[in-house]
Design a protein around this motif. Sequence first.
Motif, PDB file in Angstrom:
ATOM      1  N   ASP A  17      34.744  40.280  48.573  1.00  0.00           N
ATOM      2  CA  ASP A  17      34.341  38.952  49.047  1.00  0.00           C
ATOM      3  C   ASP A  17      35.527  37.991  49.056  1.00  0.00           C
ATOM      4  OD1 ASP A  17      30.988  38.952  47.562  1.00  0.00           O
ATOM      5  OD2 ASP A  17      31.772  39.821  49.413  1.00  0.00           O
ATOM      6  N   ILE A  18      36.309  38.005  47.985  1.00  0.00           N
ATOM      7  CA  ILE A  18      37.458  37.099  47.897  1.00  0.00           C
ATOM      8  C   ILE A  18      38.473  37.433  48.994  1.00  0.00           C
ATOM      9  CG2 ILE A  18      39.505  36.540  46.509  1.00  0.00           C
ATOM     10  CD1 ILE A  18      37.618  36.673  44.036  1.00  0.00           C
ATOM     11  N   THR A  19      38.699  38.710  49.222  1.00  0.00           N
ATOM     12  CA  THR A  19      39.658  39.122  50.260  1.00  0.00           C
ATOM     13  C   THR A  19      39.176  38.710  51.642  1.00  0.00           C
ATOM     14  OG1 THR A  19      40.241  41.009  48.883  1.00  0.00           O
ATOM     15  CG2 THR A  19      40.991  41.065  51.148  1.00  0.00           C
ATOM     16  N   ASN A  20      37.859  38.793  51.875  1.00  0.00           N
ATOM     17  CA  ASN A  20      37.313  38.361  53.163  1.00  0.00           C
ATOM     18  C   ASN A  20      37.445  36.861  53.356  1.00  0.00           C
ATOM     19  OD1 ASN A  20      36.583  40.885  53.986  1.00  0.00           O
ATOM     20  ND2 ASN A  20      34.454  40.719  53.356  1.00  0.00           N
ATOM     21  N   ILE A  21      37.174  36.100  52.285  1.00  0.00           N
ATOM     22  CA  ILE A  21      37.232  34.640  52.375  1.00  0.00           C
ATOM     23  C   ILE A  21      38.678  34.182  52.487  1.00  0.00           C
ATOM     24  CG2 ILE A  21      36.864  32.490  51.090  1.00  0.00           C
ATOM     25  CD1 ILE A  21      34.462  33.913  49.739  1.00  0.00           C
ATOM     26  N   ASN A  22      39.552  34.792  51.723  1.00  0.00           N
ATOM     27  CA  ASN A  22      40.934  34.321  51.620  1.00  0.00           C
ATOM     28  C   ASN A  22      41.882  35.504  51.515  1.00  0.00           C
ATOM     29  OD1 ASN A  22      43.336  33.056  51.000  1.00  0.00           O
ATOM     30  ND2 ASN A  22      42.500  31.781  49.379  1.00  0.00           N
ATOM     31  N   PRO A  23      42.186  36.115  52.662  1.00  0.00           N
ATOM     32  CA  PRO A  23      43.001  37.327  52.647  1.00  0.00           C
ATOM     33  C   PRO A  23      44.401  37.126  52.067  1.00  0.00           C
ATOM     34  CG  PRO A  23      41.987  36.990  54.804  1.00  0.00           C
ATOM     35  CD  PRO A  23      41.750  35.749  54.025  1.00  0.00           C
ATOM     36  N   ASP A  24      44.926  35.910  52.132  1.00  0.00           N
ATOM     37  CA  ASP A  24      46.305  35.672  51.705  1.00  0.00           C
ATOM     38  C   ASP A  24      46.453  35.307  50.237  1.00  0.00           C
ATOM     39  OD1 ASP A  24      47.015  34.058  54.865  1.00  0.00           O
ATOM     40  OD2 ASP A  24      47.271  36.150  54.244  1.00  0.00           O
ATOM     41  N   THR A  25      45.340  35.157  49.511  1.00  0.00           N
ATOM     42  CA  THR A  25      45.452  34.670  48.142  1.00  0.00           C
ATOM     43  C   THR A  25      46.054  35.723  47.222  1.00  0.00           C
ATOM     44  OG1 THR A  25      44.262  33.387  46.475  1.00  0.00           O
ATOM     45  CG2 THR A  25      43.214  35.403  47.204  1.00  0.00           C
ATOM     46  N   VAL A  26      46.662  35.250  46.139  1.00  0.00           N
ATOM     47  CA  VAL A  26      47.126  36.144  45.074  1.00  0.00           C
ATOM     48  C   VAL A  26      45.985  36.242  44.070  1.00  0.00           C
ATOM     49  CG1 VAL A  26      48.772  36.358  43.170  1.00  0.00           C
ATOM     50  CG2 VAL A  26      49.530  35.487  45.397  1.00  0.00           C
TER      51      VAL A  26
END
Lengths: 113, 221
Positions: free
Chosen positions: B181-190
């Motif tokens: 879910d986090i990767t889908n929402i914000n693919p660029d985040t660390v």
Amino acid sequence: MHEMAIAQGILDIVLKTAVEHNATKVTGIKLLIGEMTRVQPESLTFGFAALSMGSIAEGATIEIKSIPLIGQCNHCNQQFTVERYCFLCPECNSASVSVISGRELAVDYLEVE
Amino acid sequence: MQIKVMTNILDQNDQIANEINKRLSEKGIFVVNLLGSPGCGKTSLLEKTIVGLKAELSMAVIEGDLFTAKDAERIERHGVPVVQINTSGGCHLDANMVSSVLNGLDLDHLDLIVIENVGNLVCPAEFNIGEDVKVTVLSITEGEDKPLKYPTIFKLASVIILNKVDLLPYTNFDMQSAITDITNINPDTVLVQASCQTEAGLSEWYTWLKEQVRMKKIRGI
């Protein structure tokens, strides 16, 4: 929860604009609210009504246009409606996507006397 | 009569936020807006960060809470300059509040300012307060469904810290689901899986932070 802060921001813009145009009464306010802001229209309207009491904006009708959450792929330029907050391009699966609409919080126009 | 306005409602806040960022950037200071629910571990993470990095970085903290100076007192014990903002009911910090306390810090000798925002996954996401980055903390005990329920605060975060991973064996937190879910929402985040108890993941966080401070000093913006 932050609808009161937003309502105050709206009121500040409305009163400033009304004064600049020598309006004596604000009867309508059109807002553009992006889907991603998750602003609750009822809370916002309630907050604005409370804050605007006694001002020339008291009683103004608030109309909200909801702006959909649209992304654009920076890789293949595909524009798409973002579903379930999935910001991966449905065309090429790129993770490089810009939000081109859906985060707006703006006063569009006023109806005044 | 219709009057066209087309003005962003948060323009005034954003203007003050930009002024804050400009003022701090001129001093080469990197600014973090630390976000997360009440109890997710923001202050604990901050305490660990101070202990881990104060030999290398000159830090200051701005604390935001509705009431009390409890968090500022915790930070003060580490010998780091700190100022407490009490919103007295307000659910988020805004740029005006942060601007009003900056003169309480010695800005000429700082590398990093961390602003610990009011505990809240909703409102703080919308209000820029002069930061360079937002860092959002989500603790394991809150559940893996929170990113989709509160997407904006996760979408805007440069770093997302999944905190309290030492408690994974005692919960049914679905890590794979959270990561997806986090990767889908914000693919660029660390994304950092961390624990302030076991110190898991903290060195990764420190390394990222030090690099941002270093790059800020070089580019100044």
